[in-house]
Design an enzyme around this catalytic site. Structure first.
Site: not given
Ligand code: C5P
Length: 233
Positions: A61-62, A69, A185, A205
């Protein structure tokens, strides 16, 4: 040779009907199932019970809001507690503390997001006026002081964090096999590098979901890249 599967699969951008056949097949691998937009689409009370049938759930959920809240959001998770929830470290100590307090009785881990792995050094300077590693260490200390269970960080910081915070659960996104498309990324590494540097879990992902057979891709990464052999292989 190990039998623990450290892969967390990010189930991003899909409907429940699209996710269901994937998690049904992934069930045998023991991957953790990470959800964000699907939780908003389906609702906590609807999605969490049905997804939990297929494995441990990470509610990504970050959260980043005022403590009251965030407490309300975390309380809603108690109906069907996920394995972990994420909150932003930049929300501060008090916000992280209330998340931990709300979830303590149900055992959900509170993982603190440090600097997103999509943020490159230039963007990090723009936002925080610090280099990624410095900002990550600041937020990690805040997370520790607030009593969090672990951190989400990039592979670039994980060895230092492992040394400084040996008890934290360290979750590393931005993972790609060599040659795979990084997408948005920026601070990325291979599965093996992240695990060797001290990650407990790696988040993957798009590489897994866009593979012809996601289960085969998970098994290939485990076996060929990490030397992990699950009982079902
Ligand atoms: O598709 P991919 O492997 O780039 O997905 C990475 C997942 O990790 C995404 O769901 C993204 O929201 C999550 N994430 C990230 N970096 C962070 C925390 C979570 O890429 N620091």
């Amino acid at each position: 040779m190990s039998i623990k599967n450290p892969i967390i699969v990010a189930l991003d951008g899909m409907s429940w009907d699209q996710v269901l056949p994937v998690v049904d097949k992934l069930r045998t691998t023991g991957c953790i199932l990470k959800v964000n937009d699907l939780l908003f689409r389906e609702g906590f009370r609807n999605l969490l019970p049905k997804l939990s049938v297929y494995g441990r759930v990470m509610a990504d959920l970050k959260c980043h809001d005022i403590p009251n809240t965030v407490a309300n959001t975390c309380r809603n998770l108690r109906a069907c507690p996920p394995w972990a929830v994420t909150v932003h470290g930049s929300g501060g100590k008090e916000m992280i503390e209330v998340a931990c307090k709300e979830l303590q009785s149900v055992g959900t881990k509170v993982l603190v997001v440090t600097v997103l792995s999509s943020i490159d050094p230039k963007t990090c300077e723009e936002i925080y006026h610090r280099k990624p590693a410095e900002q990550v260490m600041e937020l990690a200390q805040i997370a520790k002081n607030a009593g969090a269970d672990g951190l989400v960080c990039s592979s670039e910081e994980v060895s230092e964090l492992r040394g400084r915070f040996p008890k934290f659960t360290l979750v590393v996104p931005g993972i790609r096999s060599s040659g795979a498309d990084p997408g948005d990324q920026k601070r990325i590494s291979t599965p093996k590098v992240a695990i060797n540097r001290g990650a407990d879990y790696i988040v993957m992902g798009r590489q897994i979901l866009s593979a012809k057979d996601p289960v085969e891709e998970v098994n290939r990464i485990l076996k060929n890249e990490l030397g992990i052999y699950l009982n079902n292989m």
